[in-house]
Design an enzyme around this catalytic site. Structure first.
Site, PDB file in Angstrom:
ATOM      1  N   GLN A 111       0.929  -1.116   0.045  1.00  0.00           N
ATOM      2  CA  GLN A 111       0.023   0.126   0.134  1.00  0.00           C
ATOM      3  C   GLN A 111       0.889   1.409  -0.019  1.00  0.00           C
ATOM      4  OE1 GLN A 111      -3.672  -0.962   0.755  1.00  0.00           O
ATOM      5  NE2 GLN A 111      -3.908   1.078  -0.618  1.00  0.00           N
ATOM      6  N   LYS A 126      -2.724  -0.881   6.656  1.00  0.00           N
ATOM      7  CA  LYS A 126      -3.716  -1.997   6.339  1.00  0.00           C
ATOM      8  C   LYS A 126      -4.077  -2.645   7.642  1.00  0.00           C
ATOM      9  CE  LYS A 126      -5.767  -4.082   2.748  1.00  0.00           C
ATOM     10  NZ  LYS A 126      -6.085  -3.623   1.553  1.00  0.00           N
ATOM     11  N   ASP A 166     -12.109  -4.016   2.374  1.00  0.00           N
ATOM     12  CA  ASP A 166     -11.046  -4.797   1.190  1.00  0.00           C
ATOM     13  C   ASP A 166     -11.957  -6.042   1.278  1.00  0.00           C
ATOM     14  OD1 ASP A 166      -8.336  -5.143   0.146  1.00  0.00           O
ATOM     15  OD2 ASP A 166      -8.540  -7.043   1.242  1.00  0.00           O
ATOM     16  N   ASN A 240     -16.453  -6.998  -5.289  1.00  0.00           N
ATOM     17  CA  ASN A 240     -16.542  -5.579  -5.536  1.00  0.00           C
ATOM     18  C   ASN A 240     -15.517  -5.361  -6.662  1.00  0.00           C
ATOM     19  OD1 ASN A 240     -14.763  -2.984  -5.101  1.00  0.00           O
ATOM     20  ND2 ASN A 240     -17.215  -2.520  -4.781  1.00  0.00           N
TER      21      ASN A 240
HETATM   22  P1  NDP Z   1     -14.701  -9.078  -1.840  1.00  0.00           P
HETATM   23  O1  NDP Z   1     -15.001  -9.494  -0.648  1.00  0.00           O
HETATM   24  O2  NDP Z   1     -15.814  -8.041  -2.215  1.00  0.00           O
HETATM   25  O3  NDP Z   1     -14.734 -10.228  -3.039  1.00  0.00           O
HETATM   26  C1  NDP Z   1     -13.651 -11.149  -2.931  1.00  0.00           C
HETATM   27  C2  NDP Z   1     -13.675 -11.996  -3.752  1.00  0.00           C
HETATM   28  O4  NDP Z   1     -12.478 -12.811  -4.007  1.00  0.00           O
HETATM   29  C3  NDP Z   1     -14.979 -12.985  -3.797  1.00  0.00           C
HETATM   30  O5  NDP Z   1     -15.398 -13.553  -4.823  1.00  0.00           O
HETATM   31  C4  NDP Z   1     -14.177 -14.203  -2.974  1.00  0.00           C
HETATM   32  O6  NDP Z   1     -14.802 -15.442  -2.958  1.00  0.00           O
HETATM   33  C5  NDP Z   1     -12.895 -14.130  -3.626  1.00  0.00           C
HETATM   34  N1  NDP Z   1     -11.960 -14.815  -2.707  1.00  0.00           N
HETATM   35  C6  NDP Z   1     -11.443 -14.161  -1.714  1.00  0.00           C
HETATM   36  N2  NDP Z   1     -10.582 -14.966  -0.852  1.00  0.00           N
HETATM   37  C7  NDP Z   1     -10.612 -15.761  -1.646  1.00  0.00           C
HETATM   38  C8  NDP Z   1      -9.631 -17.140  -1.592  1.00  0.00           C
HETATM   39  N3  NDP Z   1      -8.785 -17.219  -0.576  1.00  0.00           N
HETATM   40  N4  NDP Z   1      -9.734 -17.848  -2.620  1.00  0.00           N
HETATM   41  C9  NDP Z   1     -10.331 -17.882  -3.678  1.00  0.00           C
HETATM   42  N5  NDP Z   1     -11.192 -16.799  -3.840  1.00  0.00           N
HETATM   43  C10 NDP Z   1     -11.221 -15.800  -2.948  1.00  0.00           C
HETATM   44  O7  NDP Z   1     -13.429  -8.206  -1.913  1.00  0.00           O
HETATM   45  P2  NDP Z   1     -12.852  -7.292  -2.891  1.00  0.00           P
HETATM   46  O8  NDP Z   1     -13.303  -7.454  -4.363  1.00  0.00           O
HETATM   47  O9  NDP Z   1     -12.890  -5.972  -2.280  1.00  0.00           O
HETATM   48  O10 NDP Z   1     -11.274  -7.743  -3.063  1.00  0.00           O
HETATM   49  C11 NDP Z   1     -10.763  -8.560  -3.970  1.00  0.00           C
HETATM   50  C12 NDP Z   1      -9.145  -8.137  -4.163  1.00  0.00           C
HETATM   51  O11 NDP Z   1      -8.980  -6.741  -4.730  1.00  0.00           O
HETATM   52  C13 NDP Z   1      -8.329  -8.237  -2.922  1.00  0.00           C
HETATM   53  O12 NDP Z   1      -7.229  -8.892  -3.296  1.00  0.00           O
HETATM   54  C14 NDP Z   1      -8.328  -6.922  -2.379  1.00  0.00           C
HETATM   55  O13 NDP Z   1      -7.196  -6.713  -1.372  1.00  0.00           O
HETATM   56  C15 NDP Z   1      -8.153  -6.282  -3.688  1.00  0.00           C
HETATM   57  N6  NDP Z   1      -8.489  -4.809  -3.566  1.00  0.00           N
HETATM   58  C16 NDP Z   1      -9.478  -4.211  -3.261  1.00  0.00           C
HETATM   59  C17 NDP Z   1      -9.737  -3.048  -3.245  1.00  0.00           C
HETATM   60  C18 NDP Z   1     -11.042  -2.483  -3.018  1.00  0.00           C
HETATM   61  O14 NDP Z   1     -11.439  -1.278  -3.238  1.00  0.00           O
HETATM   62  N7  NDP Z   1     -12.273  -3.289  -2.619  1.00  0.00           N
HETATM   63  C19 NDP Z   1      -8.865  -2.088  -3.805  1.00  0.00           C
HETATM   64  C20 NDP Z   1      -7.565  -2.721  -4.252  1.00  0.00           C
HETATM   65  C21 NDP Z   1      -7.443  -3.851  -4.392  1.00  0.00           C
HETATM   66  P3  NDP Z   1     -15.691 -15.986  -1.630  1.00  0.00           P
HETATM   67  O15 NDP Z   1     -16.829 -15.294  -1.639  1.00  0.00           O
HETATM   68  O16 NDP Z   1     -15.814 -17.499  -2.023  1.00  0.00           O
HETATM   69  O17 NDP Z   1     -14.730 -15.742  -0.628  1.00  0.00           O
HETATM   70  O1  2IT Z   2      -5.975  -2.574  -1.319  1.00  0.00           O
HETATM   71  C1  2IT Z   2      -6.605  -1.487  -1.365  1.00  0.00           C
HETATM   72  O2  2IT Z   2      -6.087  -0.672  -2.061  1.00  0.00           O
HETATM   73  C2  2IT Z   2      -7.772  -1.473  -0.787  1.00  0.00           C
HETATM   74  N1  2IT Z   2      -8.368  -2.239  -0.279  1.00  0.00           N
HETATM   75  C3  2IT Z   2      -8.483   0.029  -0.910  1.00  0.00           C
HETATM   76  C4  2IT Z   2      -8.010   1.036   0.488  1.00  0.00           C
HETATM   77  C5  2IT Z   2      -8.475   2.142   0.533  1.00  0.00           C
HETATM   78  O3  2IT Z   2      -8.249   2.830   1.621  1.00  0.00           O
HETATM   79  O4  2IT Z   2      -9.458   2.601  -0.357  1.00  0.00           O
END
Ligand code: NDP
Ligand code: 2IT
Length: 445
Positions: A111, A126, A166, A240
């Protein structure tokens, strides 16, 4: 031994049992060799790398809460305040049973550089907990969030540390945590981002990470004389980031044919119908396999395997190390020419090396998914000004930020003689700003 290798050995020795943290540090340090070797004496004198790899503070605490059967449950929670050289600590909270200190340290370390790349004044942090929101009632999630914030509120603030969402933390969890912060601290301030639109949230924050990912891929495609139009795209995850990456890619004419979750993946050769996915995931909190109930022509497969589907572009948007060397080979063999990471560190080091050595175009997470945190910083700005911008205004700023990141990353790679290596470019460009700020501020962090 070079300064960089020395520091990596020290990190491994001093942080035993933290493989994800070692992995993230190694990737960054390997890229920084180019910069550090050129300025070794200067950086050694101020112990820059020793300071960079050590979090400023880690808060670790117990979260007791009462479940629907009246039983007291206990979870572990953390906030890693990694580096505040260029702004208040900023980064999400992850609620997932796999959460531990190693994972949060890797995410906090990444980050720092990601936030620097956005060009906005935000440091790296984080946090999270091993709490699993899956299958919990809304009341249980509220009880957990309130208990967590009762402790966390002592260490965060609009100008100190600003958490967000996250994995496992979305609008519902941010709402419960925000309410408890306000109640205890009696401050109506932008202490969390990803808030609801009626109480200080920013338009576009929900979409920002996925949209931002597609915006930066669009820049990469432009440089190759291509567009999204007609490209076949795989997106892993269905949360998301995955949902809004799919939405924007479709708007630009791509055909997204697969999505997944931790149980399996759906393949829809006609193109994913996103309204059905949104209903399953955002409304019912269901599983991706339910997609085939609504679209019988699509196919659900249990387990991994999404990366064996032929595609042009792959966007891993689920979690760390979800894509290994065999997956990378399968992608290449089936025609994939571009990989960009919506998730944090979804490709293993071996997979990343494979992309770079085999002429695949690759954008690492710290650049590709920075649109989320960048829009969080825009939410902080609006909260400070006590006003809110329109959807178009925020979206335009997000597009400008992603273009800026692409320019910085490609420029840094060129400057150091590794044109097209966006791993090196992202690490170097992110590092330069933080290093300068740490140097200027002296031995305080
Ligand atoms: P969500 O909780 O909305 O969705 C996560 C998704 O990933 C779900 O479909 C979940 O499936 C799957 N998943 C999670 N853990 C595992 C695992 N161990 N094995 C397989 N699938 C898995 O999270 P986000 O969409 O917010 O985050 C997804 C990724 O993006 C993460 O790496 C996060 O750090 C990164 N990220 C998120 C940001 C944000 O703004 N939200 C910003 C930047 C990066 P299931 O439902 O089965 O757990
Ligand atoms: O991994 C990431 O950059 C996030 N989950 C978003 C962090 C934030 O402060 O919006």
């Amino acid at each position: 031994m070079s300064y960089v290798d020395e520091i990596y050995e020290r990190v491994v020795a001093k942080n035993p049992g933290e493989p994800e943290f070692h992995q993230a540090v190694k990737e960054v340090l390997d890229s920084l060799k180019l910069v550090i070797d050129a300025n070794e004496a200067e950086y050694r004198k101020i112990s820059l790398l020793e300071r960079l790899v050590e979090p400023e503070r880690i808060i670790s605490f117990k979260v007791p809460w009462v479940d629907d059967n009246g039983v007291i449950q206990v979870n572990k929670a953390y906030r890693v305040q990694f580096n505040s050289a260029i702004g208040p600590y900023k980064g999400g909270m992850r609620f997932h049973p796999s959460v531990n200190q190693s994972i949060l340290k890797f995410l906090g370390f990444e980050q720092i550089f990601k936030n620097s790349l956005t060009g906005l004044p935000i440091g790296g942090g984080k946090g999270g907990s091993d709490f699993d929101p899956k299958g919990k009632s809304d009341r249980e999630v509220m009880a957990f969030c309130q208990s967590l914030m009762t402790e966390l509120c002592k260490y965060i603030g609009a100008d100190t540390d600003v958490p967000a969402g996250d994995i496992g933390v979305g609008a519902r969890e941010i709402g419960y945590m925000y309410g408890q912060y306000k109640r205890i601290r009696d401050l109506y301030e932008g202490v969390l981002t990803g808030k609801g639109l009626t109480w200080g949230g920013s338009l576009v924050r929900t979409q920002a990470t996925g949209y931002g990912l597609v915006y930066i891929v669009n820049e990469m495609l432009k440089d190759m004389g291509k567009t999204f139009d007609g490209q076949t795209v795989l997106v892993s995850g269905s949360g998301n980031v995955a949902i809004y990456a799919t939405e924007k890619a479709q708007q630009l004419g791509a055909k997204v044919v697969a999505l997944s979750d931790s149980n399996g993946y759906v393949y829809d050769p006609d193109g994913i119908k996103l309204d059905i996915v949104k209903e399953i995931k955002e409304v019912r909190r269901g599983r991706i396999k339910e997609y085939v109930d609504a679209v019988p022509t699509a196919k659900y497969t249990e387990g991994k395997g999404i990366w064996t589907i032929p595609c042009d572009i792959a966007l891993p948007c689920a979690t760390q190390n979800e894509l290994n060397l065999d997956d990378a080979k399968a992608l290449k063999a089936n025609g994939c020419f571009l990989v960009a990471e919506g998730a944090n560190m979804p490709s293993t080091r071996e997979a990343t090396d494979f992309y770079l050595e085999n002429g695949m175009c690759f954008m690492p997470g710290k650049a590709a998914n920075a649109g989320g945190v960048a829009t969080s910083a825009l939410e902080m700005t609006q909260n400070s000004m006590r006003l809110s911008w329109s959807f178009e205004e925020v979206d335009e700023k997000l597009q400008g930020i992603m273009k800026g990141i692409y320019a910085k990353v490609s420029d840094a790679a060129k400057r150091y003689g590794v044109e097209g290596n966006f791993v090196a470019g992202a690490n170097i460009a992110g590092f330069e700003k933080v290093a300068e700020a740490m140097k200027a501020q002296g031995a305080v962090l």
